[in-house]
Enzyme design. Structure first.
Site, PDB file in Angstrom:
ATOM      1  N   GLU A  66     -73.059  58.871 -73.168  1.00  0.00           N
ATOM      2  CA  GLU A  66     -71.849  58.145 -73.569  1.00  0.00           C
ATOM      3  C   GLU A  66     -71.262  57.368 -72.400  1.00  0.00           C
ATOM      4  OE1 GLU A  66     -69.152  61.166 -74.817  1.00  0.00           O
ATOM      5  OE2 GLU A  66     -70.324  61.668 -76.580  1.00  0.00           O
ATOM      6  N   PRO A  67     -71.971  56.410 -71.856  1.00  0.00           N
ATOM      7  CA  PRO A  67     -71.439  55.681 -70.702  1.00  0.00           C
ATOM      8  C   PRO A  67     -70.338  54.697 -71.100  1.00  0.00           C
ATOM      9  CG  PRO A  67     -73.508  54.720 -71.414  1.00  0.00           C
ATOM     10  CD  PRO A  67     -73.289  55.923 -72.272  1.00  0.00           C
ATOM     11  N   GLY A  68     -69.342  54.581 -70.252  1.00  0.00           N
ATOM     12  CA  GLY A  68     -68.277  53.596 -70.453  1.00  0.00           C
ATOM     13  C   GLY A  68     -68.200  52.669 -69.252  1.00  0.00           C
ATOM     14  N   ARG A  69     -67.633  53.213 -68.166  1.00  0.00           N
ATOM     15  CA  ARG A  69     -67.386  52.437 -66.949  1.00  0.00           C
ATOM     16  C   ARG A  69     -68.632  51.705 -66.447  1.00  0.00           C
ATOM     17  NH1 ARG A  69     -63.353  54.121 -63.620  1.00  0.00           N
ATOM     18  NH2 ARG A  69     -63.511  56.156 -64.612  1.00  0.00           N
ATOM     19  N   CYS A 114     -40.346  47.911 -62.643  1.00  0.00           N
ATOM     20  CA  CYS A 114     -39.236  48.593 -61.977  1.00  0.00           C
ATOM     21  C   CYS A 114     -39.579  50.063 -61.721  1.00  0.00           C
ATOM     22  CB  CYS A 114     -37.997  48.454 -62.846  1.00  0.00           C
ATOM     23  SG  CYS A 114     -36.512  48.776 -61.935  1.00  0.00           S
ATOM     24  N   GLU A 115     -40.604  50.281 -60.969  1.00  0.00           N
ATOM     25  CA  GLU A 115     -41.043  51.629 -60.569  1.00  0.00           C
ATOM     26  C   GLU A 115     -41.646  51.509 -59.180  1.00  0.00           C
ATOM     27  OE1 GLU A 115     -40.968  54.557 -62.322  1.00  0.00           O
ATOM     28  OE2 GLU A 115     -40.276  53.679 -64.216  1.00  0.00           O
ATOM     29  N   GLY A 152     -69.718  59.141 -67.285  1.00  0.00           N
ATOM     30  CA  GLY A 152     -69.358  59.534 -65.925  1.00  0.00           C
ATOM     31  C   GLY A 152     -70.052  58.750 -64.838  1.00  0.00           C
ATOM     32  N   ARG A 167     -54.620  51.735 -62.940  1.00  0.00           N
ATOM     33  CA  ARG A 167     -55.466  52.690 -62.226  1.00  0.00           C
ATOM     34  C   ARG A 167     -54.936  53.037 -60.831  1.00  0.00           C
ATOM     35  NH1 ARG A 167     -60.086  51.995 -60.876  1.00  0.00           N
ATOM     36  NH2 ARG A 167     -60.844  54.069 -61.386  1.00  0.00           N
ATOM     37  N   TYR A 218     -61.220  50.531 -68.324  1.00  0.00           N
ATOM     38  CA  TYR A 218     -59.916  51.184 -68.191  1.00  0.00           C
ATOM     39  C   TYR A 218     -58.881  50.235 -67.558  1.00  0.00           C
ATOM     40  CZ  TYR A 218     -63.177  54.961 -69.056  1.00  0.00           C
ATOM     41  OH  TYR A 218     -64.168  55.728 -69.600  1.00  0.00           O
TER      42      TYR A 218
END
Ligand SMILES: Cc1ncc(COP(=O)(O)O)c(C=O)c1O
Length: 412
Positions: A268-271, A337-338, A226, A306, A366
């Protein structure tokens, strides 16, 4: 713009666009800073890199070399961690809605395991009676940079509600489980230092009540990840040193005053580890003067989702126009195409021309991990800068990758 002393324009020419570039030195710096912030002589801490943020085996291996285990959410992530040389005992599987197949694979791999619910325990007990069980506890509240990444509280799909957590441990105890751990993940992308010690204290108090009720102790307490990074606007650096020292203080006080045993502190760090080491290089394809002004890029939400998913805003740099002072508001979009395929609306940028190289920064987490092939726009290549050299670590996807998997019955 340079990325670790290599010219972004040269990288784009050599490897094509869209292209993800990762600065491995930056990942190492982030890993060191976080590790030292949580270092303590008195408390055993263990760090698990959250593979979901960027699952390239070279990134996982680099972080293993920096002393990190892995937090994995699927058996395939476990396979990546093992191939990157991480030992099963240094891997923690934190799934949700874990199937029997997933649980079987995790038990076979021999990793640590955190269960998302009391019902997951029922499924696990159909396979084995484990020596040790841990639950992810939803402490009833959380936070997130965006509502969608608040992973705790009454709207979250994760974890055992804290009021019921003792029932989960009681069930495990009655099934003959002898050793216990606990887990929480109270949101992602958080830049408020106080959030972390506050949530850790809340979790430890919940565990204190469970210990009192059931007479069990905990071998580890996992406070999740987080830790945020600054993206755009008013965002600031998270003071990780302050977060670490406040969390360690709370942890020490609580293990001295509550009957929870002498657990290790897991993270548990990711970012935080990989986010600011990543750059997405993309070229301007063309322009449209419609009701609003658009510049179209060769990257879209298929490459970086994101902004479409959370309305996340990233810093955007136009290569070789970094110092231009005259700026013009523009919408940047991709080719998908969105209508949600828009990175930014009205962003003041230097006057763009066709072929300009646009660099979207803070995209190491991510980014590629969430990319997809919608509209059959294929996934880009990934390049790592290692010891001053740019090395391709994933080749660009080609249509034969698709055709290799397709079975094409000739229906009459
Ligand atoms: C269980 C768990 N652990 C760790 C993480 C990593 O979070 P972050 O990238 O915010 O550090 C996540 C992300 O959603 C998660 O769900």
């Amino acid at each position: 713009m340079q990325i670790n002393r290599l010219d972004a324009g040269e990288l784009a020419k050599k490897f094509g666009t869209p292209l993800y570039v990762y600065d491995f030195e930056r990942i190492k710096d982030n890993a060191r800073r976080l590790k030292s912030a949580f270092y303590s002589d008195e408390i055993k801490t263990a760090l698990f890199y959250s593979v979901k943020a960027n699952s390239h085996p070279a990134v996982v291996h680099l972080l293993k070399e920096c002393g990190y285990g892995c937090d994995c959410v699927s058996p395939n992530e476990i396979e990546i961690a093992l191939k990157a040389g991480v030992k099963p005992s240094d891997i923690i599987y934190v799934g949700n809605y874990e199937s029997l197949e997933d649980l079987n694979a995790v038990v076979r791999a021999g990793t640590k395991l955190v269960l998302d619910d009391i019902n997951s325990l029922d499924r696990l007990l159909r396979i084995t009676r484990p020596e040790m069980v841990s639950f992810r506890i939803n402490p009833g509240k959380g936070q997130g940079k965006y509502e969608q990444i608040n992973t705790a509280g009454i709207k979250a799909k994760f974890g055992v509600p804290h009021e019921k957590a003792w029932l989960a441990y009681e069930k495990a105890l009655k099934a003959g489980v002898k050793r216990f751990g606990a887990h929480m993940m109270a949101g992602s992308g958080i830049l408020e230092e106080e959030h972390f010690p506050r949530m850790l204290e809340l979790l430890l108090d919940i565990l204190g009540q469970i210990s009192q009720k059931l007479g069990i102790t905990f071998e580890f307490v996992d406070m999740g990840g987080g830790f945020g990074i600054p993206y755009y606007g008013d965002d600031h650096d998270l003071d990780i040193q302050q977060v670490g020292s406040e969390c360690l203080k709370v942890f020490k006080n609580k293990i001295d005053s509550l009957p929870i045993g002498k657990p290790a502190l897991h993270l548990e760090p990711g970012r935080y580890l990989v986010g600011d080491a990543g750059y997405l290089l993309t070229r301007v394809i063309g322009f449209k003067e419609s009701y609003q002004n658009f510049a179209g890029l060769d990257a879209g939400f298929n490459t970086l989702i994101r902004s479409a998913l959370y309305k996340a805003q990233h810093p955007i740099i136009v290569h070789n126009k970094e110092n231009e002072t005259e700026l013009f508001p523009i919408n940047l979009c991709g080719q998908i195409c969105e209508n949600t395929d828009i990175f930014t609306v009205g962003r003041p940028l230097p006057k763009l021309t066709e072929g300009d190289l646009v660099i979207i920064t803070q995209t190491g987490a991510y980014g590629y991990a969430m990319s997809m092939t919608y509209n059959h726009r294929l996934r880009p290549s990934e390049v790592a800068i290692i010891n001053g050299q740019a090395v391709e670590i994933t080749r660009r996807e080609v249509m034969s990758d698709y055709w290799n998997r397709i079975k094409y019955p000739k229906v009459q």
